[in-house]
Scaffold this active site. Structure first.
Site, PDB file in Angstrom:
ATOM      1  N   CYS A 119       0.811  -1.145   0.043  1.00  0.00           N
ATOM      2  CA  CYS A 119       0.047   0.068  -0.034  1.00  0.00           C
ATOM      3  C   CYS A 119       0.894   1.271   0.062  1.00  0.00           C
ATOM      4  O   CYS A 119       0.356   2.110  -0.213  1.00  0.00           O
ATOM      5  CB  CYS A 119      -0.873  -0.036   1.103  1.00  0.00           C
ATOM      6  SG  CYS A 119      -1.987  -1.523   1.142  1.00  0.00           S
ATOM      7  N   HIS A 259      -3.304   6.901   3.048  1.00  0.00           N
ATOM      8  CA  HIS A 259      -3.697   5.614   2.500  1.00  0.00           C
ATOM      9  C   HIS A 259      -5.204   5.371   3.071  1.00  0.00           C
ATOM     10  O   HIS A 259      -5.321   5.415   4.079  1.00  0.00           O
ATOM     11  CB  HIS A 259      -2.674   4.548   2.914  1.00  0.00           C
ATOM     12  CG  HIS A 259      -3.088   3.260   2.424  1.00  0.00           C
ATOM     13  ND1 HIS A 259      -3.682   2.873   1.184  1.00  0.00           N
ATOM     14  CD2 HIS A 259      -3.216   2.089   3.324  1.00  0.00           C
ATOM     15  CE1 HIS A 259      -3.885   1.649   1.361  1.00  0.00           C
ATOM     16  NE2 HIS A 259      -3.831   1.099   2.303  1.00  0.00           N
ATOM     17  N   ASN A 289     -10.171  -0.218   0.378  1.00  0.00           N
ATOM     18  CA  ASN A 289      -8.558  -0.067   0.137  1.00  0.00           C
ATOM     19  C   ASN A 289      -8.258  -0.787  -0.994  1.00  0.00           C
ATOM     20  O   ASN A 289      -8.384  -1.756  -1.365  1.00  0.00           O
ATOM     21  CB  ASN A 289      -8.190  -0.932   1.386  1.00  0.00           C
ATOM     22  CG  ASN A 289      -6.554  -0.848   1.532  1.00  0.00           C
ATOM     23  OD1 ASN A 289      -5.846  -0.675   0.719  1.00  0.00           O
ATOM     24  ND2 ASN A 289      -6.254  -1.577   2.679  1.00  0.00           N
TER      25      ASN A 289
HETATM   26  O1  UT7 Z   1      -3.486  -1.723   3.524  1.00  0.00           O
HETATM   27  C1  UT7 Z   1      -3.307  -2.214   4.567  1.00  0.00           C
HETATM   28  C2  UT7 Z   1      -4.072  -3.451   4.886  1.00  0.00           C
HETATM   29  N1  UT7 Z   1      -4.546  -3.479   6.115  1.00  0.00           N
HETATM   30  C3  UT7 Z   1      -5.354  -2.681   7.043  1.00  0.00           C
HETATM   31  O2  UT7 Z   1      -5.599  -1.747   6.818  1.00  0.00           O
HETATM   32  C4  UT7 Z   1      -5.875  -3.746   8.097  1.00  0.00           C
HETATM   33  C5  UT7 Z   1      -5.880  -2.714   9.468  1.00  0.00           C
HETATM   34  N2  UT7 Z   1      -6.740  -3.412  10.462  1.00  0.00           N
HETATM   35  C6  UT7 Z   1      -8.101  -3.067  10.438  1.00  0.00           C
HETATM   36  O3  UT7 Z   1      -8.404  -2.156   9.628  1.00  0.00           O
HETATM   37  C7  UT7 Z   1      -9.056  -3.850  11.467  1.00  0.00           C
HETATM   38  O4  UT7 Z   1      -8.255  -4.487  12.398  1.00  0.00           O
HETATM   39  C8  UT7 Z   1     -10.259  -4.580  10.690  1.00  0.00           C
HETATM   40  C9  UT7 Z   1     -11.040  -3.943  10.153  1.00  0.00           C
HETATM   41  C10 UT7 Z   1      -9.336  -5.558   9.818  1.00  0.00           C
HETATM   42  C11 UT7 Z   1     -10.783  -5.605  11.936  1.00  0.00           C
HETATM   43  O5  UT7 Z   1     -11.439  -4.793  12.801  1.00  0.00           O
HETATM   44  P1  UT7 Z   1     -11.104  -5.136  14.395  1.00  0.00           P
HETATM   45  O6  UT7 Z   1     -12.011  -4.127  15.338  1.00  0.00           O
HETATM   46  O7  UT7 Z   1      -9.491  -5.249  14.595  1.00  0.00           O
HETATM   47  O8  UT7 Z   1     -11.673  -6.538  14.482  1.00  0.00           O
HETATM   48  P2  UT7 Z   1     -11.167  -7.885  15.006  1.00  0.00           P
HETATM   49  O9  UT7 Z   1     -10.147  -8.364  13.873  1.00  0.00           O
HETATM   50  O10 UT7 Z   1     -10.646  -7.674  16.363  1.00  0.00           O
HETATM   51  O11 UT7 Z   1     -12.428  -8.856  14.935  1.00  0.00           O
HETATM   52  C12 UT7 Z   1     -13.736  -8.582  15.956  1.00  0.00           C
HETATM   53  C13 UT7 Z   1     -14.758  -9.696  15.902  1.00  0.00           C
HETATM   54  C14 UT7 Z   1     -14.089 -10.977  15.569  1.00  0.00           C
HETATM   55  O12 UT7 Z   1     -15.141 -11.950  16.164  1.00  0.00           O
HETATM   56  P3  UT7 Z   1     -14.689 -12.283  17.826  1.00  0.00           P
HETATM   57  O13 UT7 Z   1     -13.676 -13.245  17.610  1.00  0.00           O
HETATM   58  O14 UT7 Z   1     -14.872 -11.371  18.591  1.00  0.00           O
HETATM   59  O15 UT7 Z   1     -16.205 -13.397  17.949  1.00  0.00           O
HETATM   60  C15 UT7 Z   1     -14.052 -11.375  14.177  1.00  0.00           C
HETATM   61  O16 UT7 Z   1     -14.347 -12.702  13.923  1.00  0.00           O
HETATM   62  O17 UT7 Z   1     -15.180  -9.219  14.221  1.00  0.00           O
HETATM   63  C16 UT7 Z   1     -15.349 -10.546  13.502  1.00  0.00           C
HETATM   64  N3  UT7 Z   1     -15.271 -10.182  12.332  1.00  0.00           N
HETATM   65  C17 UT7 Z   1     -16.349  -9.937  11.454  1.00  0.00           C
HETATM   66  N4  UT7 Z   1     -17.614 -10.064  11.625  1.00  0.00           N
HETATM   67  C18 UT7 Z   1     -18.407  -9.517  10.549  1.00  0.00           C
HETATM   68  C19 UT7 Z   1     -14.039 -10.112  11.461  1.00  0.00           C
HETATM   69  N5  UT7 Z   1     -14.613  -9.590  10.267  1.00  0.00           N
HETATM   70  C20 UT7 Z   1     -16.012  -9.631  10.183  1.00  0.00           C
HETATM   71  C21 UT7 Z   1     -16.819  -9.413   9.260  1.00  0.00           C
HETATM   72  N6  UT7 Z   1     -17.938  -9.368   9.479  1.00  0.00           N
HETATM   73  N7  UT7 Z   1     -16.516  -8.741   7.937  1.00  0.00           N
END
Ligand code: UT7
Length: 332
Positions: A119, A259, A289
């Protein structure tokens, strides 16, 4: 040192972007994957993304963006003597997407190559092109960030497939003339934790095989939470360093083009830098993204709708897999 005239870097003469027609919003996506509009919107700010057609490759997206940038610059493909494409989704491992773009655009037989910094790729490509132009061995560079991320998405993995989209953005650079003046760069990388965001299979470490396909190793894998924390930290540091190196304060910045990964990352960065959120240009709600394409698409859009004005001070800042990062200071 904050007299821009003391600094000798290149000028962005024209900018262009392209987004595929097909729009997939969160509601439509939630019919295919176990997710919801509410989750995606509240955790990321993304509402929709564009998805390229099956027959459209990254070089096709790049071609549209590059053509628009040439029109914006009032130049023709014959003026270009350097092509740098930033992408993690090249048409194929080799030849480079830059070579394929050269042929599609009718650019003369000049130096063409790809850069892979995920990115941060577009800002890395600007950094490299700027250096090559300042050697005076090149006069006019076409710098492109282009991605068909849908081609490496695991549509069974809701933690990644909701985040990304396809698109391309391009800039035409010369080392003098009217346009957006580049004042300086701060690029870096930390390769100590590559598995935070990677595509494990298909390279020399794990070549394509029945096993790699069965293990879904050709798709993007990410530890989102860890990337989030690192992203905010490295972008804040790069931004502070470039400002201080050029004798500017955070309050001198008129616009930040970050970004476009996650609205919460942008909010955290705004708080940590003390730069009001209103100065950050965001369009990730519409496109998700788009990796290396995200900054040139946002830059093109911000210029077209006159968000940025001539003479204002701008900061472009990115992070990506690697981990890579880059901050670029510009005078619009
Ligand atoms: O260009 C570089 C690319 N990468 C990034 O920029 C990623 C940076 N990170 C992020 O943007 C965030 O960490 C995410 C958006 C990817 C995730 O958000 P988060 O608040 O860190 O969520 P998490 O990974 O801690 O997941 C929380 C919960 C989990 O469930 P449990 O374990 O709490 O029951 C996930 O399984 O949300 C669940 N989950 C979803 N639920 C519904 C993860 N993805 C999804 C989804 N829909 N798409």
């Amino acid at each position: 040192m904050n007299s821009d005239s003391e600094l000798s870097s290149s000028v962005i003469r024209g900018v262009g972007s392209y987004l595929p027609e097909k729009n997939v919003d969160n509601i439509e996506l939630s019919k295919r994957v176990d997710t919801s509009d509410e989750w995606i919107t509240s955790r990321t700010g993304i509402k929709a993304r564009r998805i390229a057609e099956k027959e459209q490759a990254t070089s096709d997206l790049a071609l549209e963006a590059a053509s628009a940038a040439l029109v914006d610059a009032g130049m023709s493909p014959r003026d270009i003597d350097l092509v740098v494409v930033a992408t993690i989704t090249p048409d194929m491992a080799f030849p480079s997407t830059a070579c394929l773009l050269q042929d599609k655009l009718g650019i003369p037989k000049v130096c063409c190559f790809d850069i892979e910094a995920a990115c941060s790729g577009f800002l890395y490509a600007l950094d490299v092109a700027d250096g090559m132009l300042s050697s005076n061995r090149y006069k006019c560079a076409l710098v492109v960030g282009a991605e068909k991320l849908s081609s490496i998405m695991d549509w069974q993995d809701r933690t990644t497939c909701v985040l990304f989209g396809d698109g391309a953005g391009a800039a035409v650079l010369t080392n003098k003339g009217d346009g957006l003046k580049i004042l300086g760069f701060k690029s870096g990388a930390d390769g100590s934790n590559p598995k935070l965001l990677h595509q494990p299979s298909g390279g020399s470490l794990d070549p394509a095989s029945q096993e790699s396909l069965a293990g879904r190793g050709h798709f993007l894998k990410m530890n989102g939470r860890e990337i989030f924390k690192s992203a905010v930290r490295v972008m804040e540091r790069a931004a502070r360093e470039i400002l201080s190196e050029h004798g500017y304060k955070e309050s001198d910045i008129d616009h930040v083009i970050p970004h476009q990964a996650n609205a919460r990352i942008v909010e955290s960065l705004s708080q940590r830098l003390g730069i009001p959120l209103g100065k950050f240009y965001c369009n990730l709600d519409k496109y998700g993204n788009t990796s290396a394409a995200s900054i040139p698409i946002a830059l093109d859009e911000a210029r077209r709708i006159s968000v940025v004005q001539k003479g204002q001070l701008g900061l472009m800042v990115a992070f990506g897999a690697g981990l890579t990062w880059s901050a670029v200071l510009v005078r619009f």
